[in-house]
Design a protein around this motif. Structure first.
Motif, short mmCIF file in Angstrom:
data_model
loop_
_atom_site.label_atom_id
_atom_site.label_comp_id
_atom_site.label_asym_id
_atom_site.label_seq_id
_atom_site.Cartn_x
_atom_site.Cartn_y
_atom_site.Cartn_z
N TYR A 5 0.63 -1.50 0.45
CA TYR A 5 -0.11 -0.28 -0.19
C TYR A 5 0.91 0.88 -0.24
N THR A 6 1.03 1.91 -1.09
CA THR A 6 2.01 3.32 -1.32
C THR A 6 1.46 4.27 -1.73
N ARG A 7 -0.36 4.22 -1.82
CA ARG A 7 -1.12 5.64 -2.07
C ARG A 7 -1.50 6.19 -0.90
#
Length: 139
Positions: A5-7
Motif C-alpha cells: 500500500y503506497t498510496r
C-alpha cells in the motif's frame, strides 16, 4: 504500513502536533480553502463558472434563493482569493461578467473528487445519521 500500500493520502503524510496550536490552525491554508468552499454558495458558483463565463444576471437566475447582496459578496470573496475574474463591459447599463481564473480552474478536479465521493457514499452517510437520530450536520 505494508509495502503493497503506497498510496498514502497526503493529509496523512504530515504529522500534526498534539495539541494542534490554535494559531497554526487559524493560519492553515487548507482550512481557509475549506471555509471558503464550505459556505452556502461558493462551491456552487465555482461549479457553474466551470462551464464558462457568466454574466451577473445569469448567475443570479441560475441559483434559486440567493440574494443579490449574497451573490455579490460571494463573488467578491472568490475574486479576492484569485479563483474568479470579473470584467465590466462598457455598455448601458454596464454588463458584468465572471469566470474562473486559471487557479479557479484547478479547483474543479478536487471539487469533482469530493462531489463524486459524496454521491458514492450518500446512502452510508444517511444510514449513519439515522442511527444517530439526525439527518443534518449541526452548524
Amino acid at each position: 504500513m505494508s509495502d503493497a500500500y503506497t498510496r498514502v493520502p497526503s493529509v496523512l503524510t504530515h504529522r500534526l502536533p498534539r495539541p494542534v496550536p490554535a494559531d497554526e490552525l487559524a493560519a492553515c491554508p487548507v482550512g481557509e480553502v475549506f471555509r471558503r468552499m464550505g459556505d452556502k454558495w461558493s462551491m456552487l458558483l465555482v461549479v457553474l463558472l466551470g462551464s464558462g463565463p457568466h454574466r451577473y444576471g445569469e448567475l443570479h437566475r441560475a441559483v434559486e434563493g440567493i440574494s443579490q447582496r449574497m451573490l455579490t459578496r460571494t463573488l467578491r470573496g472568490l475574486e479576492t482569493d484569485g479563483l474568479v475574474w470579473r470584467e465590466v463591459h462598457p455598455t448601458t447599463p454596464p454588463a458584468v461578467e465572471y469566470g474562473l481564473t486559471p487557479l479557479g480552474l484547478t479547483l474543479l478536479e478536487p471539487l469533482s473528487a469530493l462531489a463524486d465521493w459524496a454521491v458514492r457514499h450518500e446512502a452510508e452517510i444517511g444510514e449513519a445519521r439515522s442511527r444517530h437520530g439526525g439527518t443534518r450536520t449541526p452548524r
